[in-house]
Design an enzyme around this catalytic site. Sequence first.
Site, PDB file in Angstrom:
ATOM      1  N   ASP A 162       0.845  -1.198   0.000  1.00  0.00           N
ATOM      2  CA  ASP A 162       0.000   0.000   0.000  1.00  0.00           C
ATOM      3  C   ASP A 162       0.881   1.249   0.000  1.00  0.00           C
ATOM      4  O   ASP A 162       1.899   1.294   0.692  1.00  0.00           O
ATOM      5  CB  ASP A 162      -0.827   0.017   1.290  1.00  0.00           C
ATOM      6  CG  ASP A 162      -2.308   0.164   1.014  1.00  0.00           C
ATOM      7  OD1 ASP A 162      -2.673   0.520  -0.127  1.00  0.00           O
ATOM      8  OD2 ASP A 162      -3.105  -0.082   1.936  1.00  0.00           O
ATOM      9  N   GLU A 194      -5.005   4.557  -3.459  1.00  0.00           N
ATOM     10  CA  GLU A 194      -6.446   4.797  -3.362  1.00  0.00           C
ATOM     11  C   GLU A 194      -6.868   5.924  -4.294  1.00  0.00           C
ATOM     12  O   GLU A 194      -6.151   6.913  -4.446  1.00  0.00           O
ATOM     13  CB  GLU A 194      -6.808   5.173  -1.915  1.00  0.00           C
ATOM     14  CG  GLU A 194      -6.568   4.035  -0.939  1.00  0.00           C
ATOM     15  CD  GLU A 194      -6.982   4.379   0.493  1.00  0.00           C
ATOM     16  OE1 GLU A 194      -7.623   5.442   0.698  1.00  0.00           O
ATOM     17  OE2 GLU A 194      -6.668   3.592   1.398  1.00  0.00           O
ATOM     18  N   GLU A 203     -14.071  -1.387  -2.264  1.00  0.00           N
ATOM     19  CA  GLU A 203     -14.375  -1.452  -0.820  1.00  0.00           C
ATOM     20  C   GLU A 203     -15.743  -0.851  -0.522  1.00  0.00           C
ATOM     21  O   GLU A 203     -16.037   0.288  -0.921  1.00  0.00           O
ATOM     22  CB  GLU A 203     -13.281  -0.720  -0.009  1.00  0.00           C
ATOM     23  CG  GLU A 203     -13.560  -0.802   1.493  1.00  0.00           C
ATOM     24  CD  GLU A 203     -12.354  -0.553   2.382  1.00  0.00           C
ATOM     25  OE1 GLU A 203     -11.236  -0.370   1.856  1.00  0.00           O
ATOM     26  OE2 GLU A 203     -12.546  -0.521   3.619  1.00  0.00           O
TER      27      GLU A 203
HETATM   28  O1  KIV Z   1      -5.031  -1.057   4.089  1.00  0.00           O
HETATM   29  C1  KIV Z   1      -5.746  -2.054   3.878  1.00  0.00           C
HETATM   30  O2  KIV Z   1      -5.671  -3.062   4.577  1.00  0.00           O
HETATM   31  C2  KIV Z   1      -6.684  -1.994   2.774  1.00  0.00           C
HETATM   32  C3  KIV Z   1      -7.682  -3.103   2.673  1.00  0.00           C
HETATM   33  C4  KIV Z   1      -8.711  -2.965   3.712  1.00  0.00           C
HETATM   34  C5  KIV Z   1      -8.242  -3.213   1.310  1.00  0.00           C
HETATM   35  O3  KIV Z   1      -6.651  -1.089   2.020  1.00  0.00           O
END
Ligand code: KIV
Length: 281
Positions: A83, A115, A182
């Site tokens: 992420d 995102e 989501e």
């Molecule tokens: O940060 C995370 O764990 C996420 C998931 C909930 C998709 O973005």
Amino acid sequence: MKRTVSTLLDMKKNGEKITQLTCYDYSTALLMNEAGIDTILVGDSLGMTMQGYDTTLPVTMEEMITYGRSVVRGAKDIFVIMDMPFMSYQVSVAQAVENAGRLIKETGANAVKLEGGAAVKEQIKAIVDSGIPVCAHIGMTPQSVNVFGGFKVQGKGEANAERVLQDAFDVQEAGAFMCVLECVPPKLAELISKKVDMITIGIGASNKCDGQVLVWQDMAGISANVSPKFAKHFGEIGQAMKDAFATYSNEVKNATFPAVEHTYTKSDCSDDFLKSLDEKY
Ligand code: KIV
């Protein structure tokens, strides 16, 4: 065998569901690897699950890299997605490419996730052009919690639904090979999954997506936070851990642990020698 972008896309083509869990450490990644999980997301949710913040916003690049490296060492066959934390890609396209590069180079992961829909098209395109696969994330995007006013279902109502669908087209056109949906209503999630070639991964978005992701502590029943509706408990690991901690505590306090079988009696000194030490000191 290590999952790749192309083996994952083949799974979508063949109608085979794709599994994804969040993961933040080596030992858990090893277990997921043995369980045959397809993809891991080193989510910035670690800010909440591992660090105890109320949101994901405080997480830094350095923290993501530290957790990500440990995961990659345990995830031999699993495709690992990092992420991009809040404000590591929103500022400019150049910033996004530089930080995506760091996440891949310094952890050994296979892809990055960011995102947003239309708003991050340029960033996705530039990251993909630099050779890094991208997973997009639309619908309820936790980094925008202050805009949404809480963690709420997105795509409700016709205009919002069309905007979420358009976001899906935008991130696909920019080059994303996968997209997290989501908290998107089921029929909309189904329509999106049908209309795009990229893989859709649902979380609170029905079983019509190409795969599913859950925060691992939520699905294992060890989450300190209030679990959302979609977070089915597939185990009660939290209770099992609490029981183990309490039993350990009792056994240490009443000296039943360690028992003989937990001690190195064979390499101990002779009674005569210990007696001589006792007398000497
Ligand atoms: O940060 C995370 O764990 C996420 C998931 C909930 C998709 O973005």
